[in-house]
Every structure is written in C-alpha cells, then in structure tokens.
Motif scaffolding. Structure first.
Motif, PDB file in Angstrom:
ATOM      1  N   PHE A  87       0.827  -1.207   0.000  1.00 23.01           N
ATOM      2  CA  PHE A  87       0.000   0.000   0.000  1.00 23.01           C
ATOM      3  C   PHE A  87       0.861   1.257   0.000  1.00 23.01           C
ATOM      4  O   PHE A  87       2.029   1.226   0.392  1.00 23.01           O
ATOM      5  N   GLN A  88       0.246   2.364  -0.324  1.00 23.03           N
ATOM      6  CA  GLN A  88       0.936   3.651  -0.266  1.00 23.03           C
ATOM      7  C   GLN A  88       1.459   3.952   1.136  1.00 23.03           C
ATOM      8  O   GLN A  88       2.570   4.445   1.319  1.00 23.03           O
ATOM      9  N   GLY A  89       0.644   3.649   2.151  1.00 26.31           N
ATOM     10  CA  GLY A  89       0.986   4.008   3.535  1.00 26.31           C
ATOM     11  C   GLY A  89       1.746   2.927   4.296  1.00 26.31           C
ATOM     12  O   GLY A  89       1.787   2.965   5.529  1.00 26.31           O
ATOM     13  N   PHE A  90       2.335   1.967   3.604  1.00 31.20           N
ATOM     14  CA  PHE A  90       3.191   0.886   4.143  1.00 31.20           C
ATOM     15  C   PHE A  90       2.408  -0.124   4.991  1.00 31.20           C
ATOM     16  O   PHE A  90       2.649  -1.323   4.924  1.00 31.20           O
ATOM     17  N   ASN A  91       1.484   0.345   5.840  1.00 33.43           N
ATOM     18  CA  ASN A  91       0.669  -0.546   6.680  1.00 33.43           C
ATOM     19  C   ASN A  91       1.493  -1.519   7.525  1.00 33.43           C
ATOM     20  O   ASN A  91       1.196  -2.699   7.589  1.00 33.43           O
ATOM     21  N   LEU A  92       2.528  -0.985   8.163  1.00 35.89           N
ATOM     22  CA  LEU A  92       3.314  -1.808   9.086  1.00 35.89           C
ATOM     23  C   LEU A  92       2.790  -1.605  10.504  1.00 35.89           C
ATOM     24  O   LEU A  92       2.134  -0.606  10.793  1.00 35.89           O
ATOM     25  N   VAL A  93       3.101  -2.560  11.378  1.00 32.84           N
ATOM     26  CA  VAL A  93       2.819  -2.364  12.798  1.00 32.84           C
ATOM     27  C   VAL A  93       4.019  -1.606  13.363  1.00 32.84           C
ATOM     28  O   VAL A  93       5.109  -2.162  13.503  1.00 32.84           O
ATOM     29  N   LYS A  94       3.817  -0.325  13.622  1.00 34.28           N
ATOM     30  CA  LYS A  94       4.928   0.605  13.872  1.00 34.28           C
ATOM     31  C   LYS A  94       5.845   0.222  15.028  1.00 34.28           C
ATOM     32  O   LYS A  94       7.040   0.398  14.965  1.00 34.28           O
ATOM     33  N   ARG A  95       5.241  -0.301  16.114  1.00 31.50           N
ATOM     34  CA  ARG A  95       6.085  -0.520  17.289  1.00 31.50           C
ATOM     35  C   ARG A  95       6.716  -1.907  17.300  1.00 31.50           C
ATOM     36  O   ARG A  95       7.476  -2.252  18.190  1.00 31.50           O
ATOM     37  N   LEU A  96       6.430  -2.722  16.284  1.00 31.26           N
ATOM     38  CA  LEU A  96       7.032  -4.051  16.235  1.00 31.26           C
ATOM     39  C   LEU A  96       8.319  -4.039  15.409  1.00 31.26           C
ATOM     40  O   LEU A  96       8.444  -3.252  14.472  1.00 31.26           O
ATOM     41  N   PRO A  97       9.271  -4.932  15.765  1.00 32.55           N
ATOM     42  CA  PRO A  97      10.494  -5.022  14.967  1.00 32.55           C
ATOM     43  C   PRO A  97      10.166  -5.368  13.510  1.00 32.55           C
ATOM     44  O   PRO A  97       9.177  -6.040  13.226  1.00 32.55           O
TER      45      PRO A  97
END
Ligand code: ADP
Ligand code: ADP
Length: 239
Positions: A87-97
């Motif tokens: 996705f454009q907004g990466f959609n990562l879980v920010k606080r996870l490694p």
C-alpha cells in the motif's frame, strides 16, 4: 500461462460513481505491469477489486483458474494468501520489529495469534531475515518499524509481501509518499525481487516516466476505462 484474467469488470459505488467500466485484461506469469492514470481514474478500485478489498459490481476475476468473485469467505482467505499487497501508507505495525512485520505476511491472519504466543519457529524467523536481506535491510531487522525511513518501511512491506510466497503482487501507489530518490530505490527492489521469484506484479503509479522505466507492460486507465494496453515504448507522452 495466465495467472490472472479480468473480464467485463464493472464497479459502481453506492453514490452512483462508475469507477470501472467494462475492464478486460489478462496477466501472464512473471509480467511486471504498471497501471497508470490520473487521480480518480479507477486505478485503486481496480487493484483493490482483485483481492476484493473493493467489491466489484459485476464481471469476472479469474485468478489461478478460479473466479474470485464467486469465492466464499473461507475460500477468499485462502486465495488472499497467494496475493501480496503493498500500500501507499506501508501498513506496518509501527512498534514491532521489522522482522516481526515480515512474519505477519507469511502467516496471514494466523500471525497475530501465533505471534502473541511466541509461536514463530526458527525457520519462520530465518526465512524472514533472508527476505529482509534481499531488500537490503538485514541491518534493520531488529529495529522498530517506525525507526526506519519511509523508503525503508516500504521495502519492509515488499519483504512482507514476498515472504508470503505469493503468485501475484499488487502494489497500490507504493511510492506516492516517497521522495524521488527513495522512490527509485523502492522500485528497483520491487522489480528485482519480483523478477527473482518470477512473480506477476501489478503496480499503480501516476508517474508516467517511472512507469516507462520499470514496466514490461503499461495499462493506461482514465475515467474507469482502459485507453492503452501495451509496451512502454508505444505510449505517447500525452497522458
Ligand atoms: P485512482 O486510484 O485512479 O485515483 P480510485 O479508484 O480511487 O481512482 O477512484 C475512482 C473513482 O471512484 C473516483 O471518481 C473516486 O472519487 C471514486 N471513488 C473511490 N472510492 C469511492 C467510494 N468509496 N465511494 C464513492 N466513490 C468512490
Ligand atoms: P487511499 O488510496 O490513500 O486509501 P482513497 O482514495 O482510497 O485513499 O480513500 C480513502 C477512503 O475514502 C476509502 O475508503 C475510499 O473508498 C473512500 N473514498 C475515496 N474516494 C471517495 C469518494 N469520491 N466518495 C466517497 N468515498 C471515497
């Protein structure tokens, strides 16, 4: 052979907007396709229709021989495991490694359960680290996702998609929020890993110059219709 075949696809939003009008195309194994078109053309609706994040109004989407639009929930979940989404907004879980974000892709909906109970085994982790290495992020594997730059985060998203061992990659404006330099790096890695794995890839972009640089084939969309489908060379600059 064809991995994907889209037949007479239409999408009308509840407010009456005709976002897709009779879309037809086929995608072969290993093809790197860029869909271009101005904002509002229907690119995002088209890409999201392929794994039914957006529900088409009618038509057929044949993926690996099956009509996705006829799949029930369980079947759809299985199909989605074979489709990596970026996705454009990466959609990562920010606080996870970073490496944990990559693992999320591989195990799909199971990852939250497995992850919560520490059930990732050494092989899972080893594979995730190898994929991170393929996008040049071995040094960042144990950093929190939100410590990475935008371009690096998108490379994590690429690694997550690849780690699913998909048959198809869908990338919806993956470089729209990145500066030109990071955009090049992200597109280079995307193209490289997809080629290495022989993956069919469909990328939405609005930048014609970048599309021409990376695509095997360009599909031009405007007002919900395909106005061009062919080689990058054949595309005139009027778009
Ligand atoms: P693109 O990705 O090329 O910018 P979109 O697929 O987002 O195009 O949008 C295609 C058309 O559908 C646009 O006219 C847009 O405003 C409209 N649209 C997108 N999402 C919705 C929605 N949820 N409801 C109504 N109209 C929508
Ligand atoms: P993004 O591509 O960054 O997710 P979208 O353009 O898809 O942003 O819009 C975000 C949300 O707004 C989506 O749920 C989309 O369906 C909806 N949306 C987009 N365009 C319209 C529109 N013209 N009318 C109503 N909803 C819209």
């Amino acid at each position: 052979e064809n991995i994907l075949e889209i037949k007479n696809l239409n999408k009308v939003y509840p407010d009456g907007t005709k976002a897709l009008k009779n879309i037809n195309f086929k995608a072969k194994k290993g093809e790197f396709i860029v869909v271009i078109g101005p904002s509002g053309a229907g690119k995002s609706t088209l890409l999201r229709s392929i794994n039914r994040l957006s529900e088409p109004t009618d038509g057929e989407i044949i993926f690996l021989g099956e009509n996705i639009l006829k799949a029930n929930k369980g079947k759809l979940r299985k199909i989605r495991r074979h489709i990596g989404m970026i996705f454009q907004g990466f959609n990562l879980v920010k606080r996870l490694p970073t490496v944990r974000n990559v693992l999320h892709g591989r195990l799909g909906y199971m990852s939250s359960i497995k992850g919560a109970f520490g059930m990732f085994d050494k092989n899972d982790v080893q594979k995730a680290l190898e994929v991170l290495e393929r996008v040049g992020l071995e040094e960042q594997a144990f950093k929190r996702a939100d410590e990475l730059s935008g371009g690096q985060q998108q490379r994590v998203a690429i690694a997550r998609a690849i780690n699913q061992s998909p048959s198809l990659i869908l990338a919806d404006e993956p470089i729209a929020s990145l500066d030109p330099n990071s955009s090049q790096i992200v597109m280079d890695y995307l193209r490289k890993v997809c080629d290495e794995d022989g993956l069919t890839t469909i990328v939405n972009l609005h930048q014609v110059d970048i599309a021409k640089e990376y695509a095997d084939r360009i599909i031009g969309v405007k007002d919900g219709e395909i106005f061009y489908d062919g080689s990058p060379r054949g595309l005139t600059d009027e778009v």
